[in-house]
Design an enzyme around this catalytic site. Structure first.
Site, PDB file in Angstrom:
ATOM      1  N   HIS A 148       5.952  -7.405   6.880  1.00 17.84           N
ATOM      2  CA  HIS A 148       5.382  -6.575   6.165  1.00 17.84           C
ATOM      3  C   HIS A 148       6.421  -5.579   5.756  1.00 17.84           C
ATOM      4  CE1 HIS A 148       2.594  -3.245   5.068  1.00 17.84           C
ATOM      5  NE2 HIS A 148       1.815  -4.154   4.745  1.00 17.84           N
TER       6      HIS A 148
ATOM      7  N   GLU B 211       3.839  -8.393  -2.409  1.00 19.78           N
ATOM      8  CA  GLU B 211       3.451  -7.131  -1.861  1.00 19.78           C
ATOM      9  C   GLU B 211       4.481  -6.056  -2.436  1.00 19.78           C
ATOM     10  OE1 GLU B 211       0.061  -6.694   0.993  1.00 19.78           O
ATOM     11  OE2 GLU B 211       2.001  -5.756   1.825  1.00 19.78           O
TER      12      GLU B 211
HETATM   13  P1  PGA Z   1      -3.377  -1.419   0.822  1.00 25.26           P
HETATM   14  O1  PGA Z   1      -2.168  -2.084   1.863  1.00 25.26           O
HETATM   15  O2  PGA Z   1      -4.326  -2.447   0.706  1.00 25.26           O
HETATM   16  O3  PGA Z   1      -3.807  -0.093   1.583  1.00 25.26           O
HETATM   17  O4  PGA Z   1      -2.631  -1.121  -0.266  1.00 25.26           O
HETATM   18  C1  PGA Z   1      -1.739  -3.406   1.728  1.00 25.26           C
HETATM   19  C2  PGA Z   1      -0.992  -3.786   2.536  1.00 25.26           C
HETATM   20  O5  PGA Z   1      -0.289  -2.886   3.289  1.00 25.26           O
HETATM   21  O6  PGA Z   1      -0.762  -5.011   2.838  1.00 25.26           O
END
Ligand code: PGA
Length: 236
Positions: free
Chosen positions: A99, A156
């Site tokens: 992540h 992401e």
């Molecule tokens: P968010 O986070 O949905 O708050 O944008 C997504 C993530 O960090 O995977």
């Protein structure tokens, strides 16, 4: 089938998880397993509790447990790390790895993430590898060829995480092409500001296999509503 991966990050107390599941389980029996796969990723201290609450498959036919990270090392002298052996017996099916918050705050590299992929897969845990548009290829190359197409990839874009605005459909689909050409035919998720206000064209797009959800996970009712928007209405 659509994945809805709920990442609680480091937010909740054990009591708050309890109240969250009290609400979630009023609905989760109705999520059809052929349409929806919910993956709840609590923080490690609450893993046992959350996992126990989800054991009843009648009540939770579509819901699985994931961890937010996994050690890049096997079991052994690595103080503070959570190894694949540590989670044995907790019914963990998935692990988020790489992540952007781990990469930025904990300085994880592509090669650390590749080691986490190996540790997860050798324990029959499916890694959900987070990438950005610019790290798709380098991250894929860092992962052993034998594991590369056994992962789920979550695109992401950092600039869309926690900002309230998703990336454009065109860009999400463009990055999918890069993912497929570098990882192979893997499940492809999008993450970044997905919530109940997200356009249903994105939520139900046939080319997108699901979503990694942060903030919208924290409120159980909102998370349930999001799942219901993702699954075709006729199924609920
Ligand atoms: P968010 O986070 O949905 O708050 O944008 C997504 C993530 O960090 O995977």
């Amino acid at each position: 089938m659509k994945f809805v991966v709920g990442n609680f990050k480091s937010n909740k107390t054990r009591t708050e998880y309890e109240s969250w599941i009290d609400i979630f389980e009023q609905y989760s029996a109705g999520f059809p397993p052929d349409v929806i796969r919910v993956v709840l990723c609590p923080s490690s201290p609450s893993l046992m509790f959350v996992s126990n609450r989800l054991l009843d498959r009648q009540k939770h036919p579509s819901t699985y447990v994931g961890i937010q990270d996994i050690s890049p090392y096997p079991a052994g002298a690595y103080t503070g790390a959570v190894s694949n052996r540590n989670v044995d017996g907790f019914h963990v099916h998935y692990a988020i790895v790489g992540h952007s918050e781990r990469r930025s705050h904990f300085h994880e590299t592509n090669s650390d993430v590749a080691n986490k992929v190996r540790e997860a897969i050798t324990a029959q845990i499916t890694p959900i590898v987070c990438v950005t548009a610019s790290t798709v290829l380098s991250q894929a190359n860092a992962i052993d060829a034998e594991y590369r197409n056994k992962v789920i990839v979550a695109f992401e874009p950092i600039e869309h995480i926690g900002t309230g605005e998703t990336d454009t459909m065109d860009h999400i689909l463009e990055v999918k092409k890069a993912v497929v050409s570098s990882f192979g035919a893997v499940h492809y998720l999008y993450g970044g500001s997905v919530d109940t206000h997200t356009d249903t064209n994105l939520l139900r797009h046939p080319e997108i296999d699901g979503f990694l959800v942060g903030s919208a996970t924290l409120d159980a009712s909102q998370f349930v509503e999001l799942i219901q928007r993702i699954g075709p209405h006729s199924h609920f």
